[in-house]
Design a protein around this motif. Structure first.
Motif, PDB file in Angstrom:
ATOM      1  N   ASP A  35       0.810  -1.216   0.000  1.00  0.00           N
ATOM      2  CA  ASP A  35       0.000   0.000   0.000  1.00  0.00           C
ATOM      3  C   ASP A  35       0.845   1.269   0.000  1.00  0.00           C
ATOM      4  O   ASP A  35       0.504   2.248  -0.669  1.00  0.00           O
ATOM      5  N   VAL A 210      -1.187   3.938   6.735  1.00  0.00           N
ATOM      6  CA  VAL A 210      -0.855   2.590   6.269  1.00  0.00           C
ATOM      7  C   VAL A 210      -0.405   1.723   7.444  1.00  0.00           C
ATOM      8  O   VAL A 210      -0.727   0.523   7.510  1.00  0.00           O
ATOM      9  N   SER A 214      -2.098  -1.654   8.441  1.00  0.00           N
ATOM     10  CA  SER A 214      -1.310  -2.888   8.497  1.00  0.00           C
ATOM     11  C   SER A 214      -1.557  -3.627   9.804  1.00  0.00           C
ATOM     12  O   SER A 214      -1.711  -4.859   9.825  1.00  0.00           O
ATOM     13  N   PRO A 256      -5.906   3.572   3.602  1.00  0.00           N
ATOM     14  CA  PRO A 256      -5.423   2.245   4.035  1.00  0.00           C
ATOM     15  C   PRO A 256      -6.174   1.720   5.258  1.00  0.00           C
ATOM     16  O   PRO A 256      -6.376   0.506   5.382  1.00  0.00           O
ATOM     17  N   GLU A 259      -9.424   0.442   3.981  1.00  0.00           N
ATOM     18  CA  GLU A 259      -9.200  -0.820   3.268  1.00  0.00           C
ATOM     19  C   GLU A 259      -9.113  -1.982   4.242  1.00  0.00           C
ATOM     20  O   GLU A 259      -9.712  -3.050   4.027  1.00  0.00           O
TER      21      GLU A 259
END
Length: 321
Positions: A35, A210, A214, A256, A259
């Motif tokens: 990403d 991100v 993560s 992110p 997502e």
């Protein structure tokens, strides 16, 4: 087109870090590498293109497009221009004053200012490439709808009385902007300067976003989201919106996180409500708008956006159930 970023993440996991595929750490690192590289690549390309576009579309031209139109068309033009014009929150005060000086109603002006941070042209491209154009279309349409509704309410409630008095006394023939060299070389220099400026201002938000995504992707159990953030929980949407209010990020940085939430099974309405809450109620923009708006207008602005994001979340959860 974006398979190269997946391969880069695969190489990082298998060859560079020699992590065991399928483990929580490997999944988190894979998400982060893929990403981060994809977002920065798209960010540079889109900001450069929009920088070239910016050399041809000044705030004065934006005002000119809206000025003189009917009220209904004005709302539509305002949210469309708010979605496609690359003006940050630092432009909010001069744009606001310039629009009012040009005879544009307060509601139409506020429709522009509501939509501009919500529907960001860079974020739209990145959102579409990462999460698909279906969700991106939903996000854009709902963001623009919130802008139109907010503008209509502000006009109908005659909230122009809550604009600072000095604003009505200002006469601005043009909205201040820096001169841009009209040659192709000059436009390219300007666009590259925009890349360095914008990437330099938001790179940390992207890394943080991100990183959070993560961690959610790799370590947070899916069952936790199913229990607390599923469509079956009637309080999931308000909690998501209220959690987003104190946070501050731009739309690019929050993608992110969205997502990862979608991947964990959080309903699309709850995710979009959270995204809009983080992006739409920007502390820097509120601070700057206080220079031109009285506290009553700012309170209405904040309450309206909060309620709107909740309604959008519930509505989309029902539609996409």
């Amino acid at each position: 087109m974006f398979e190269i970023f997946t391969r880069l993440a695969d190489w990082t996991i298998a060859d560079l870090l020699t992590l065991e595929p399928g483990t929580k750490l490997a999944d988190a690192v894979h998400f982060f590498v893929e990403d981060t590289t994809k977002i920065f690549f798209l960010l540079v390309i889109v900001v450069f293109v929009m920088g070239l576009f910016r050399t041809m579309l000044s705030p004065e031209k934006v005002r000119g497009y809206i000025e003189g139109t009917s009220r209904g068309i004005g709302y539509v033009l305002a949210v469309i221009l708010g979605a496609v014009t690359p003006f940050c929150s630092c432009s909010s005060v001069p744009l606001f004053i310039g629009f009012l000086e040009g005879g544009i109603p307060v509601g139409v002006t506020m429709a522009f200012l509501i939509t501009s941070p919500l529907v960001n042209e860079v974020a739209v491209v990145i959102l579409g490439s990462i999460m698909g154009w279906k969700m991106t279309t939903v996000y854009v349409v709902t963001g623009m709808s919130v802008g139109i509704l907010g503008g209509i309410l502000i006009d109908r409630l005659h909230m122009e009385r809550w604009v600072e008095d000095y604003v009505w006394k200002i006469r601005m023939g043009t909205i201040a902007q820096s001169e841009v060299d009209g040659s192709m070389a000059g436009r390219i220099r300007y666009a590259w300067g925009e890349v360095k400026d914008i990437v330099g201002r938001i790179w940390l938000y992207i890394i943080i976003g991100v990183g959070i995504g993560s961690a959610l992707h790799g370590y947070v159990p899916q069952e936790l989201f199913a229990q607390y953030a599923s469509a079956d929980n009637p309080f999931a949407v308000p909690v998501a919106v209220l959690m987003g209010l104190p946070l501050y990020s731009n739309a690019t940085g929050i993608i992110p996180v969205a997502e990862a939430l979608i991947a964990k099974g959080v309903p699309i309405g709850t995710v979009i409500a959270f995204m809009m809450s983080v992006v739409g109620i920007s502390p820097p923009e509120f601070i700057m708008l206080r220079k031109v708006l009285k506290p009553q207008m700012l309170i209405f602005f904040g309450v309206f956006l909060t309620i709107s994001f909740m309604v959008v979340g519930y509505l989309l959860n029902v539609i996409f159930a």
